[in-house]
Design a protein around this motif. Sequence first.
Motif, short mmCIF file in Angstrom:
data_model
loop_
_atom_site.label_atom_id
_atom_site.label_comp_id
_atom_site.label_asym_id
_atom_site.label_seq_id
_atom_site.Cartn_x
_atom_site.Cartn_y
_atom_site.Cartn_z
N GLN A 1 0.83 -1.21 0.00
CA GLN A 1 0.00 0.00 0.00
C GLN A 1 0.86 1.25 0.00
O GLN A 1 0.50 2.26 -0.61
N ALA A 2 1.99 1.18 0.67
CA ALA A 2 2.89 2.34 0.72
C ALA A 2 3.35 2.74 -0.68
O ALA A 2 3.50 3.94 -0.98
N THR A 3 3.54 1.75 -1.55
CA THR A 3 3.94 2.06 -2.92
C THR A 3 2.82 2.79 -3.65
O THR A 3 3.06 3.75 -4.40
N ILE A 4 1.59 2.37 -3.44
CA ILE A 4 0.46 3.06 -4.06
C ILE A 4 0.40 4.51 -3.61
O ILE A 4 0.29 5.44 -4.43
N PHE A 5 0.52 4.73 -2.30
CA PHE A 5 0.42 6.10 -1.79
C PHE A 5 1.65 6.94 -2.09
O PHE A 5 1.62 8.16 -1.96
N LYS A 6 2.71 6.30 -2.51
CA LYS A 6 3.89 7.04 -2.97
C LYS A 6 3.56 7.78 -4.26
O LYS A 6 4.06 8.89 -4.49
N TYR A 7 2.72 7.18 -5.10
CA TYR A 7 2.40 7.77 -6.41
C TYR A 7 1.03 8.42 -6.46
O TYR A 7 0.78 9.28 -7.30
N PHE A 8 0.13 8.01 -5.56
CA PHE A 8 -1.23 8.54 -5.56
C PHE A 8 -1.61 8.92 -4.13
O PHE A 8 -1.66 8.04 -3.26
N LYS A 9 -1.87 10.19 -3.90
CA LYS A 9 -2.14 10.65 -2.55
C LYS A 9 -3.41 10.02 -1.99
O LYS A 9 -3.50 9.71 -0.80
N MET A 10 -4.42 9.85 -2.87
CA MET A 10 -5.69 9.27 -2.45
C MET A 10 -6.14 8.25 -3.49
O MET A 10 -5.67 8.26 -4.63
N LYS A 11 -7.08 7.41 -3.10
CA LYS A 11 -7.63 6.43 -4.04
C LYS A 11 -8.28 7.15 -5.22
O LYS A 11 -8.25 6.66 -6.36
N GLN A 12 -8.86 8.31 -4.96
CA GLN A 12 -9.49 9.11 -6.02
C GLN A 12 -8.47 9.48 -7.10
O GLN A 12 -8.80 9.51 -8.29
N ASP A 13 -7.23 9.75 -6.71
CA ASP A 13 -6.19 10.09 -7.68
C ASP A 13 -5.88 8.90 -8.59
O ASP A 13 -5.56 9.06 -9.77
N LEU A 14 -5.97 7.71 -8.02
CA LEU A 14 -5.76 6.49 -8.79
C LEU A 14 -6.87 6.34 -9.84
O LEU A 14 -6.61 5.99 -11.00
N LEU A 15 -8.09 6.62 -9.43
CA LEU A 15 -9.23 6.57 -10.34
C LEU A 15 -9.06 7.57 -11.48
O LEU A 15 -9.23 7.24 -12.66
N LEU A 16 -8.69 8.79 -11.14
CA LEU A 16 -8.54 9.83 -12.17
C LEU A 16 -7.40 9.52 -13.13
O LEU A 16 -7.47 9.84 -14.32
N ALA A 17 -6.37 8.87 -12.63
CA ALA A 17 -5.23 8.52 -13.49
C ALA A 17 -5.64 7.48 -14.54
O ALA A 17 -5.02 7.39 -15.60
N ILE A 18 -6.68 6.73 -14.25
CA ILE A 18 -7.21 5.77 -15.22
C ILE A 18 -8.18 6.46 -16.18
O ILE A 18 -8.09 6.30 -17.40
N LEU A 19 -9.11 7.24 -15.63
CA LEU A 19 -10.19 7.78 -16.45
C LEU A 19 -9.81 9.00 -17.29
O LEU A 19 -10.36 9.20 -18.37
N GLN A 20 -8.88 9.82 -16.78
CA GLN A 20 -8.58 11.05 -17.52
C GLN A 20 -8.07 10.79 -18.94
O GLN A 20 -8.57 11.40 -19.89
N PRO A 21 -7.10 9.88 -19.14
CA PRO A 21 -6.66 9.62 -20.51
C PRO A 21 -7.78 9.07 -21.39
O PRO A 21 -7.83 9.36 -22.59
N VAL A 22 -8.67 8.27 -20.81
CA VAL A 22 -9.78 7.72 -21.58
C VAL A 22 -10.75 8.81 -21.98
O VAL A 22 -11.19 8.88 -23.13
N MET A 23 -11.10 9.70 -21.06
CA MET A 23 -11.99 10.80 -21.38
C MET A 23 -11.39 11.71 -22.43
O MET A 23 -12.07 12.19 -23.33
N ASP A 24 -10.08 11.94 -22.33
CA ASP A 24 -9.41 12.82 -23.28
C ASP A 24 -9.45 12.27 -24.70
O ASP A 24 -9.38 13.03 -25.67
N ASN A 25 -9.54 10.95 -24.83
CA ASN A 25 -9.47 10.32 -26.15
C ASN A 25 -10.79 9.78 -26.66
O ASN A 25 -10.92 9.51 -27.85
N PHE A 26 -11.78 9.62 -25.78
CA PHE A 26 -13.04 9.03 -26.23
C PHE A 26 -13.78 9.95 -27.19
O PHE A 26 -14.39 9.51 -28.15
N PHE A 27 -13.72 11.24 -26.92
CA PHE A 27 -14.43 12.20 -27.75
C PHE A 27 -13.50 12.80 -28.78
O PHE A 27 -12.36 13.14 -28.47
#
Length: 215
Positions: free
Chosen positions: A57-83
């Motif tokens: 878990q420490a490795t996850i929080f090293k790169y993502f402050k919150m679980k929400q940041d992990l979610l956004l890191a997945i969805l943002q590139p998809v949203m940017d390219n879907f449209f």
Amino acid sequence: MTSLATDMFRNYRDWLDQQKMPRGKRVALLAALELFADQGFDGTSTQAVADRAGISQATIFKYFKMKQDLLLAILQPVMDNFFPVYRDEFVAGIQRPQTLAEKVHFVVLDRYAFFKANREAVKIFAVEMMTNAEIRQSFIKIVGVGNFATFNKIMTTFRQTGELRDDIQAADLIRSFIGQIVGYGIQTTYMPVSDSNETADLQRITEQLIRLIHK
């Protein structure tokens, strides 16, 4: 009808492979993609992501402050390219087909290919749009006022065929295409039909859209 299959869509997994990032961050994103799609964002703990990824878990929080940041890191590139608003290749590609039918066929194949290749991320996005204000705001920003110029370019190329109904506006095109393509994607994901033929289904969707917007 001429085949206009395209590889212009972006696959999240392929995109991730091309990004320069530490291994721990990469495997965390892949594990989160799979678990958020299977169990939902709220139903997945960071410990579960860490276990799936084979990291702490420490490795996850090293790169993502919150679980929400992990979610956004997945969805943002998809949203940017879907449209297609962020897709110069899409705008250029839609110029090549000459007839209205060919342009509709191009859009259906291109956007469904993207949906299919990113099925996990799109599934997460569809759920989070209903419950997550930050995701909704990101979506609104992507399709906001500043992108009308690109929508207008797409509209112009449809108008240039001389076959588009005079009363059809850009918003009508967007709703029609997204509704049909995403609707079909949801059906094949959640309510698959055993004797369904994807090629024939996409052809029918194309024909339905042509009838809807053709003079």
